[in-house]
Design an enzyme around this catalytic site. Structure first.
Site, short mmCIF file in Angstrom:
data_model
loop_
_atom_site.label_atom_id
_atom_site.label_comp_id
_atom_site.label_asym_id
_atom_site.label_seq_id
_atom_site.Cartn_x
_atom_site.Cartn_y
_atom_site.Cartn_z
N SER A 157 0.67 -1.27 0.10
CA SER A 157 0.21 -0.03 0.07
C SER A 157 0.85 1.25 -0.01
O SER A 157 0.36 2.29 -0.23
CB SER A 157 -1.07 0.05 1.19
N LYS A 174 0.28 3.65 -2.75
CA LYS A 174 -0.88 4.78 -2.81
C LYS A 174 -0.35 5.88 -3.04
O LYS A 174 -1.13 6.93 -3.07
CB LYS A 174 -1.76 4.20 -1.70
N SER A 193 -6.32 3.51 4.39
CA SER A 193 -5.69 2.79 3.07
C SER A 193 -6.66 1.98 2.33
O SER A 193 -6.49 0.73 1.82
CB SER A 193 -4.85 1.59 4.03
#
Length: 396
Positions: free
Chosen positions: A74, A77, A134
């Protein structure tokens, strides 16, 4: 022409000339924070990949397998956030704009913001869902809203990565969902994070939000360092089976901003503890020292056949260096120039460089520029300079 070295002694951030001589400078360095490393051998980490950077002076304090391909999970991102902020700044979106939730976004698994199918959600909420919670679903809504599809968004991410100087990264989705063709390096993540912090300071505050409630579900920010009172104000965690536990984190203390990337840690607890230990080490063991302010006169460099005999030199921007506190007493600064410099000289022309060294410091070179114009002398002035040279030689 000779390479003239003027030795400067930096004292508590100020520098004064104390000697002169003839010598040649060492090798030049590259651009960006990959160019200078002051890594000390006094620390290690159980993380598989790591890099710690002082963004104030673009100096790498520590690195381990920083150019090794890894699953960023993640943490990728950050790129989705970068492209979102870029679209807002360009006026293609606003924080109040709404984007529709597709079935693909709604069905996305992993960490979620819990978007509602076919609902239209404000970009402001989607950003919070992406950063704080997230949310993979939030990322897909943003990606589809910006590019039409997640695949097209990944193409935009790769193009942006090339523009930002990411040399070993490839994006195939907006979330960091496991895929063997979706990879980054710790160094590339640090470069990306630095760009986001510096390019969009007005939006960086999203990374310090500790919790966000959406769809009657309150979730806390997964960044463990936000809760430790250690001046960390962002950025993003990541975890997949392939990548292990990772964290990109940044914080500012006493005018210095550090940026850390770690990945491949075995547990959430080790991610929190190792990250805290490395950042505290960076703040404790190193310091940044301002040598010159942008535009400040450093020294006078001799000029050949100009309307004046010398030109003041400076650095265009504030010059700071970061080094271990114990190495600071031995720091030396040398001004190197192929002097005398032939006129005409324009303000901003590079006329030499500063060479900075210390016992535990690998060295740094910074160009110096003319602080003012020096026109070429007229016929009488050139004749006088030539006669002076015949009588006295190249004495400086």
């Amino acid at each position: 022409m000779n390479a003239v070295v003027v030795r400067l002694c930096a004292v508590f951030g100020r520098s004064v000339a104390v000697a002169a001589g003839i010598a040649m400078a060492g090798a030049t360095i590259g651009a960006g924070f990959t160019a200078v490393s002051v890594q000390a051998a006094t620390i290690d980490t159980i993380a598989k990949q790591a890099i710690l950077v002082d963004l104030t002076s673009n100096t790498v304090l520590f690195e381990k397998n920083a150019d090794e391909r890894m699953a960023p999970s993640s943490m990728s991102k950050i790129m989705t956030a970068y492209l979102t902020f870029e679209a807002i700044k360009a006026g293609r979106l606003t924080l109040e704009s709404t984007l529709p939730v597709s079935e693909r976004a709604w069905r996305m698994q992993g960490s979620k913001m819990f978007v509602e199918l076919h609902n239209n959600i404000k970009v402001d909420d989607l950003i919070k869902g992406m950063i704080v919670q997230s949310g993979n679903d939030a990322c897909i809504v943003l990606a589809e809203g910006l590019a039409g599809s997640e695949g097209s968004f990944a193409e935009q991410a790769n193009q942006k990565g090339r523009e930002l100087g990411l040399k070993n990264s490839n994006f195939v989705n907006a979330t960091g969902w496991p895929d063997p063709n979706h990879y980054m390096t710790a160094r590339d993540l640090a470069i990306l994070a630095e760009h986001l912090i510096k390019d969009f300071p007005e939006y960086y505050h999203y990374y310090s939000i500790r919790d966000f409630k959406y769809h009657n579900i309150n979730q806390g920010n997964r960044n463990p360092l936000l809760y430790r009172g250690m001046d960390v104000d962002g950025m993003k965690t990541g975890h997949t089976e392939a990548g292990g536990y990772g964290l990109t984190a940044s914080g500012e203390r006493e005018g210095r901003r550090l940026l850390l990337v770690v990945n491949g840690l075995p547990t959430m607890q080790s991610r929190a503890d190792e990250s805290a230990r490395l950042i505290e080490w960076g703040f404790r063991e190193f310091a940044s020292y301002t040598l010159y302010k942008g535009g400040e006169t450093i020294e006078q460099v001799p000029v050949w056949l100009g309307e004046q005999d010398s030109v003041p030199v400076t650095v265009p921007q504030n010059l700071s260096v970061t080094m271990a506190r114990n190495d600071r007493p031995g720091m030396k600064v040398s001004l190197v120039s192929s002097a005398p410099v032939a006129a005409p000289i324009k303000k901003g022309d590079t006329v030499g460089k500063l060479v900075i060294s210390a016992p535990g410091f690998p060295g740094k070179e910074v160009p110096v520029v003319a602080a003012q114009d020096v026109p070429k002398a007229g016929f009488v002035g050139r004749a006088f300079a030539a006669a002076k040279y015949l009588v006295f030689g190249n004495s400086l």
